[in-house]
Design an enzyme around this catalytic site. Structure first.
Site, PDB file in Angstrom:
ATOM      1  N   GLU A 161       0.849  -1.193   0.000  1.00  0.00           N
ATOM      2  CA  GLU A 161       0.000   0.000   0.000  1.00  0.00           C
ATOM      3  C   GLU A 161       0.885   1.244   0.000  1.00  0.00           C
ATOM      4  OE1 GLU A 161      -1.011  -1.437   3.877  1.00  0.00           O
ATOM      5  OE2 GLU A 161      -0.953   0.597   4.695  1.00  0.00           O
ATOM      6  N   LYS A 211       2.814   4.537   1.036  1.00  0.00           N
ATOM      7  CA  LYS A 211       3.293   5.110   2.290  1.00  0.00           C
ATOM      8  C   LYS A 211       2.960   6.601   2.237  1.00  0.00           C
ATOM      9  CE  LYS A 211       7.296   5.285   5.341  1.00  0.00           C
ATOM     10  NZ  LYS A 211       7.270   6.696   5.663  1.00  0.00           N
ATOM     11  N   ASP A 232       2.785  10.418   3.081  1.00  0.00           N
ATOM     12  CA  ASP A 232       3.749  11.349   3.666  1.00  0.00           C
ATOM     13  C   ASP A 232       3.015  12.389   4.515  1.00  0.00           C
ATOM     14  OD1 ASP A 232       6.121  12.474   4.252  1.00  0.00           O
ATOM     15  OD2 ASP A 232       6.537  13.260   2.256  1.00  0.00           O
ATOM     16  N   TYR A 278      -4.508   2.707   8.550  1.00  0.00           N
ATOM     17  CA  TYR A 278      -3.735   1.590   7.998  1.00  0.00           C
ATOM     18  C   TYR A 278      -3.217   0.620   9.061  1.00  0.00           C
ATOM     19  CZ  TYR A 278      -0.016   4.949   9.079  1.00  0.00           C
ATOM     20  OH  TYR A 278       0.784   5.853   9.700  1.00  0.00           O
ATOM     21  N   LYS A 325      11.068   2.694  -0.183  1.00  0.00           N
ATOM     22  CA  LYS A 325      11.049   4.126  -0.475  1.00  0.00           C
ATOM     23  C   LYS A 325      11.277   4.392  -1.964  1.00  0.00           C
ATOM     24  CE  LYS A 325      10.925   6.793   2.627  1.00  0.00           C
ATOM     25  NZ  LYS A 325      11.707   7.191   3.768  1.00  0.00           N
ATOM     26  N   CYS A 377      41.263  19.942  15.859  1.00  0.00           N
ATOM     27  CA  CYS A 377      39.837  20.208  16.061  1.00  0.00           C
ATOM     28  C   CYS A 377      39.574  21.702  15.861  1.00  0.00           C
ATOM     29  CB  CYS A 377      39.423  19.789  17.466  1.00  0.00           C
ATOM     30  SG  CYS A 377      37.746  20.315  17.871  1.00  0.00           S
ATOM     31  N   CYS A 382      38.416  23.308  19.444  1.00  0.00           N
ATOM     32  CA  CYS A 382      39.237  23.455  20.645  1.00  0.00           C
ATOM     33  C   CYS A 382      40.732  23.355  20.351  1.00  0.00           C
ATOM     34  CB  CYS A 382      38.836  22.419  21.707  1.00  0.00           C
ATOM     35  SG  CYS A 382      39.317  20.740  21.282  1.00  0.00           S
ATOM     36  N   CYS A 434      38.283  14.454  17.443  1.00  0.00           N
ATOM     37  CA  CYS A 434      38.959  15.392  18.331  1.00  0.00           C
ATOM     38  C   CYS A 434      39.317  14.642  19.616  1.00  0.00           C
ATOM     39  CB  CYS A 434      38.003  16.541  18.626  1.00  0.00           C
ATOM     40  SG  CYS A 434      38.415  17.459  20.099  1.00  0.00           S
ATOM     41  N   CYS A 472      36.643  20.037  25.040  1.00  0.00           N
ATOM     42  CA  CYS A 472      36.219  20.573  23.742  1.00  0.00           C
ATOM     43  C   CYS A 472      34.779  21.080  23.877  1.00  0.00           C
ATOM     44  CB  CYS A 472      36.293  19.490  22.667  1.00  0.00           C
ATOM     45  SG  CYS A 472      35.613  20.033  21.090  1.00  0.00           S
TER      46      CYS A 472
HETATM   47  S1  IVH Z   1       2.395   0.990   9.155  1.00  0.00           S
HETATM   48  C1  IVH Z   1       3.925  -0.934  12.958  1.00  0.00           C
HETATM   49  N1  IVH Z   1       1.506   1.951   6.888  1.00  0.00           N
HETATM   50  O1  IVH Z   1       5.413   5.813   8.078  1.00  0.00           O
HETATM   51  C2  IVH Z   1       3.879  -0.238  11.662  1.00  0.00           C
HETATM   52  N2  IVH Z   1       2.872   3.360   8.216  1.00  0.00           N
HETATM   53  O2  IVH Z   1       8.247   5.547   8.448  1.00  0.00           O
HETATM   54  C3  IVH Z   1       3.068   0.981  11.685  1.00  0.00           C
HETATM   55  N3  IVH Z   1       3.195   5.591   7.300  1.00  0.00           N
HETATM   56  O3  IVH Z   1       5.326   5.962  11.565  1.00  0.00           O
HETATM   57  C4  IVH Z   1       3.161   1.782  10.490  1.00  0.00           C
HETATM   58  N4  IVH Z   1       1.961   5.311   5.502  1.00  0.00           N
HETATM   59  O4  IVH Z   1       3.581   7.330  10.234  1.00  0.00           O
HETATM   60  C5  IVH Z   1       2.247   2.185   7.975  1.00  0.00           C
HETATM   61  N5  IVH Z   1       0.593   2.692   4.893  1.00  0.00           N
HETATM   62  C6  IVH Z   1       1.334   2.916   5.970  1.00  0.00           C
HETATM   63  C7  IVH Z   1       1.958   4.157   6.192  1.00  0.00           C
HETATM   64  C8  IVH Z   1       2.733   4.335   7.329  1.00  0.00           C
HETATM   65  C9  IVH Z   1       2.717   6.164   6.190  1.00  0.00           C
HETATM   66  C10 IVH Z   1       4.093   6.264   8.254  1.00  0.00           C
HETATM   67  C11 IVH Z   1       3.793   6.056   9.708  1.00  0.00           C
HETATM   68  C12 IVH Z   1       5.054   5.471  10.296  1.00  0.00           C
HETATM   69  C13 IVH Z   1       6.068   5.925   9.308  1.00  0.00           C
HETATM   70  C14 IVH Z   1       7.316   5.070   9.337  1.00  0.00           C
END
Ligand code: IVH
Length: 706
Positions: A128, A130, A132, A238, A326, A431, A434, A449, A455
């Protein structure tokens, strides 16, 4: 020109104003109540704003008529304390990242090998987008939304219930839900709403946001829920936290259930039978990225079978059953104006590129890391060529990239645009902070350092680490304040945080005169410091900022030694060859490097003296082993030979979940040796030492895992 409402008021007599005011106040209050408590706004936002503007205008014209508790007095008057804290019943975790197809293949393979799945056994995963945005946990009791909390540090977040109630995608009531249900998901803002919000902000002369994520975070974390209400936030569910009964036996089923309960779930969530299907869906999502209308930064894979998720469990901060794939980083070219050296907490000299500002994926970047001197010179720490051996010089045109939240990096350099007079960068061996010698130990990529606590840069960075969120986390004492206090000579080392009140408390005068500090904030700070005098052992060990001791190794050390006294005594005594050294190395997850670093901090010298001065001010809570009711909690267990019912990794994780300590080698401290077929020297040693030996079946029976 003045506000039309005000002009209108100028025609209002005092008597008329007096007559109108009570009704107006009542209507605004009723609208507030309907909005916040009854979950049912009765008038439109525009009507509400008009009412409130009229009230404010009348009050402005007849100030003596203004009631002290007028609803206008509450607008924008941010309570000084900020948001309340919420402890998450189930920790809110983050995700491990993968970037290449190999990373994803590795992820699937790691799960299979952890579970000991044969090649022909399928391991389906959901895939699914991710999102942002920022994560939010919603708690429903008997179908009613009772609390909403941000992630915070994963264990404790901020109470944003009132704000969350203003988000249209978040139901206030659920029908047919488990008695207790915590729904987790992402708050985000669409591209269109983001653009409109920024346009509105510009029009009003208010600050605009760099990207939709910042806009969403800034809008949710408003102390005045009215402002959140006016911001168009959305929510995708999610995941889940605490539950009184399971939602389903699969991830896919659970998401479908959340959708049926009235949540928005992402329509691009797909059940994938195997790795090729996961990668195909990743590519399909990537192809739609630009037209989705909201920001995503990758694809999340999750093992579909919830029983397998439970067996896979968690590492320190991430589940083993999920991975974020990613999208490739965004790139941009710009001029590197200067290379500067920053000195870190452990003395590392880190080169930073100061760049002509450039937008990379919607964010303006003006600094990027250059890692270390080898990286600048165009070679890896092992001496191999990188960037085809091209070095990086001040004045060069460089390619900058960022992936997700990570610090921007320099990927490449354009030799065609290099000034012929440009000189190779001369990495300092003193350094810059310092003047102490900066040396590079064999095998270390980093020059450090040698000034230690003399320092100033190391001292300040140590202090910043000390007060950071995963360490002492003192409210009102962040990196900025610590730096200012250090500069003024008020706090030179962690111990001095705890003597601040004794030294400056009486007058408060000096503190009060500082920019941004008043009586109240000084008092709040002293109280926040007092509160943190009592600290769990693991947090303290982490806070000391010893090189190589991160959050998870600090936790390992704490659960092994249990008390500060035992820990400190053992670290002082441990030198290669001593039993204390062997004991330290017997902790699973502790190697020679960590052992050398943590013991060095306890050997006679300025660092140890600073630790002693600090702990004199603290009440250190012993570590508690989880699941103390388990028959093996507190026992030290060693696994050897072949396990047949589960893999070694799973056996270890399960034993730890039951409160046992898992060691890598047998010693007089071992309580149980679990020996599978093929057990060799460890079984013999256990027999010699009289340690109890169990086979796998007996171990499973003892721990109730059979
Ligand atoms: S699952 C235990 N599903 O990404 C796992 N997270 O980088 C819980 N996020 O903290 C997260 N889309 O804020 C999950 N489809 C998705 C997501 C998602 C965005 C975020 C979430 C998490 C962060 C980690």
């Amino acid at each position: 020109m003045s506000d039309p409402q005000e002009q209108e008021n100028l025609r209002l007599s005092r008597a008329e104003a007096e007559a109108e005011l009570p009704g107006l106040v009542a209507r605004v209050e009723a609208a507030n109540a309907a909005y916040h408590r009854l979950d049912a706004p009765e008038i439109s936002d525009a009507d509400y704003d008009a009412l409130k503007r009229r009230l404010a205008a009348i009050e402005a014209n007849f100030p003596d008529l203004k009631r002290p508790d007028s609803p206008t007095a509450q607008v924008g008057a941010a309570p000084a304390e900020g948001f309340g804290k919420v402890s998450h019943a189930v920790r809110m975790l983050s995700l491990e990242n993968g970037f290449s197809e190999e990373d994803i293949a590795d992820f699937v393979e790691r799960m299979r090998s952890y579970l000991g799945l044969a090649a022909e056994v399928p391991l389906a995963c959901t895939a699914e987008p991710k999102i942002d945005g920022l994560s939010l946990s919603l708690r429903y009791e008997n179908g009613r939304l009772v609390q909403a909390a941000t992630r915070g540090d994963g264990a404790v977040g901020e109470n944003v219930t009132e704000n969350a109630r203003t988000i249209a995608d978040i139901p206030h009531r659920l029908t047919g839900a488990p008695e207790l249900l915590e729904v987790r998901g992402e708050v985000y803002m669409s591209h269109a709403d983001f653009a409109a919000l920024n346009a509105r902000q510009t029009e009003r002369g208010e600050k605009t946001f760099a990207n939709p994520r910042n806009a969403a975070a800034g809008s949710l974390r408003q102390l005045d829920a009215r402002i959140t209400a006016a911001r168009p936030l959305k929510f995708f569910a999610y995941a889940w936290g605490a539950l009184s009964e399971p939602l389903s036996d699969t991830q896919f089923g659970a998401i479908a259930r959340l959708k049926a309960l009235g949540f928005q779930t992402n329509p691009l969530t797909l059940l994938c039978a195997d790795l090729p299907a996961m990668l195909a869906h990743y590519r399909a999502i990537e192809a739609q990225r630009a037209t989705l209308g909201y920001d995503i930064d990758g694809v999340v894979y999750k093992a579909n079978d919830l029983a397998l998720q439970a067996r896979l469990g968690f590492r320190a901060t991430t589940p083993r059953w999920a991975l974020a794939h990613k999208f490739p980083a965004e790139l941009a070219w710009t001029r590197l104006e200067k290379i500067e050296i920053q000195v870190g907490r452990t003395g590392a000299l880190s080169p930073v590129a100061r760049l002509a500002p450039v937008t990379v994926g919607g964010v303006v970047v003006s600094n990027a890391t250059l890692h270390n001197e080898d990286y600048i010179a165009g070679r890896s720490s092992k001496g191999a060529e990188i960037r085809a051996g091209k070095d990086i010089r001040e004045g060069d045109w460089v390619q900058v990239y960022r992936a997700g939240d990570v610090i921007p990096k320099v990927a490449d350099v354009d030799l065609a645009r290099r000034d012929p007079a440009a000189q190779p960068y001369d990495f300092p061996n003193l350094c810059p902070e310092c003047g102490s010698e900066a040396i590079r130990e064999e095998g270390d990529a980093v020059r450090r350092c040698t000034g230690g606590l003399i320092c100033p840069a190391q001292a300040v960075e140590k202090l910043k680490h000390f007060v950071s969120r995963a360490a002492f986390d003192i409210e009102g004492l962040g990196a900025k304040q610590v730096e200012a206090f250090y500069k003024d000579g008020w706090i030179r080392e962690p111990a001095e945080i705890f003597t601040l009140q004794a030294r400056f408390g009486a007058g408060l005068q000096q503190l009060k005169n500082r920019e941004g500090w008043g009586d109240k904030s000084a008092q709040n700070l002293f109280e926040a410091i007092e509160e943190k005098r009592k600290i769990p052992l693991a947090k303290l060990i982490f806070a000391l900022g010893i090189r190589h001791v991160g959050e998870s190794s600090a936790a390992l050390l704490a659960t092994h030694y249990l008390s500060w006294a035992r820990f400190a005594e053992a670290m002082r005594a441990a030198r290669p060859g001593t039993p204390e050294w062997e004991e330290l190395l017997s902790i699973d997850g502790v190697g020679e490097t960590l052992a050398a670093s943590v013991t060095a901090a306890f050997h006679e010298g300025p660092e140890y003296e600073a630790i002693q001065r600090l702990v004199a001010h603290l009440i250190i809570e012993d570590a508690v082993l989880p699941a103390s009711e388990s028959p093996v909690s507190g026992l030290t267990v060693v696994f050897t030979g072949t396990l047949e019912r589960m893999t070694r990794a799973e056996a270890k994780a399960r034993a730890e979940a039951l409160g046992a300590k898992v060691a890598g080698s047998v010693s007089a401290k071992t309580d149980i040796l679990v020996a599978g077929p093929g057990a060799g020297s460890k079984a013999k040693k256990a027999a010699d030492l009289g340690v109890k030996v169990l086979d796998e079946e007996a171990w499973l029976a003892l721990t109730g895992l059979a």
